[in-house]
Design an enzyme around this catalytic site. Structure first.
Site, PDB file in Angstrom:
ATOM      1  N   SER A  73       0.846  -1.188   0.000  1.00 39.44           N
ATOM      2  CA  SER A  73       0.000   0.000   0.000  1.00 39.44           C
ATOM      3  C   SER A  73       0.884   1.242   0.000  1.00 39.44           C
ATOM      4  O   SER A  73       2.031   1.205   0.446  1.00 39.44           O
ATOM      5  CB  SER A  73      -0.884  -0.016   1.245  1.00 39.44           C
ATOM      6  OG  SER A  73      -1.684   1.134   1.304  1.00 39.44           O
ATOM      7  N   CYS A  74       0.331   2.349  -0.489  1.00 41.33           N
ATOM      8  CA  CYS A  74       1.024   3.643  -0.445  1.00 41.33           C
ATOM      9  C   CYS A  74      -0.048   4.706  -0.236  1.00 41.33           C
ATOM     10  O   CYS A  74      -0.964   4.501   0.546  1.00 41.33           O
ATOM     11  CB  CYS A  74       1.851   3.867  -1.706  1.00 41.33           C
ATOM     12  SG  CYS A  74       0.884   3.849  -3.228  1.00 41.33           S
ATOM     13  N   LYS A  75       0.024   5.819  -0.931  1.00 44.65           N
ATOM     14  CA  LYS A  75      -1.020   6.845  -0.785  1.00 44.65           C
ATOM     15  C   LYS A  75      -2.165   6.620  -1.769  1.00 44.65           C
ATOM     16  O   LYS A  75      -3.324   6.655  -1.392  1.00 44.65           O
ATOM     17  CB  LYS A  75      -0.438   8.248  -0.964  1.00 44.65           C
ATOM     18  CG  LYS A  75      -1.490   9.321  -0.734  1.00 44.65           C
ATOM     19  CD  LYS A  75      -0.926  10.712  -0.764  1.00 44.65           C
ATOM     20  CE  LYS A  75      -2.050  11.712  -0.480  1.00 44.65           C
ATOM     21  NZ  LYS A  75      -1.593  13.082  -0.554  1.00 44.65           N
ATOM     22  N   SER A 101      -5.172   2.014  -1.825  1.00 46.17           N
ATOM     23  CA  SER A 101      -4.207   2.413  -0.813  1.00 46.17           C
ATOM     24  C   SER A 101      -4.807   3.338   0.241  1.00 46.17           C
ATOM     25  O   SER A 101      -5.990   3.244   0.563  1.00 46.17           O
ATOM     26  CB  SER A 101      -2.961   2.991  -1.470  1.00 46.17           C
ATOM     27  OG  SER A 101      -2.182   1.950  -2.022  1.00 46.17           O
TER      28      SER A 101
END
Length: 111
Positions: A73-75, A101
């Site tokens: 996951s990230c932004k 995300s």
């Protein structure tokens, strides 16, 4: 691709791994996904090449076995997709990105 429901259930799935590849400053601004391990994307390859003991010392959890189910996951999904591709090149075949995300997580958690 991983779904919101899958990510939400990670705390109940101790055999699965959730990695957040955002920078630490981003986590401080927004918060963290439950049960996630933070390894910023620029450090990811180095982290996955650490010896098992060193990985556990740095990240507080056993290094994933080569067949472990992993979600990244990230932004907004872009770095998560790159992270999943990167670890696949290192031999971890069960890696996938969470395309929504943090953006999707935050939106669904606030309802």
């Amino acid at each position: 691709m991983a779904t919101y429901e899958e990510v939400k259930d990670i705390p109940n799935q101790p055999h699965k791994y959730l990695f957040d590849v955002r920078n630490k400053s981003e986590l401080e601004e927004t918060g963290v996904l439950p049960a996630s391990i933070n390894i910023p994307l620029p450090e990811l390859e180095k982290a996955f090449n650490l010896p098992d003991e060193e990985f556990k010392k740095c990240y507080g959890r056993e290094k994933p076995p080569i067949d472990a189910e992993m979600i990244f996951s990230c932004k907004a999904g872009g770095r998560a997709a790159r992270a999943a591709i990167l670890v696949k090149t290192l031999g971890f075949a069960n890696a996938k990105a969470y395309p929504g995300s943090w953006t999707e997580w935050e939106q669904k958690q606030s309802k």
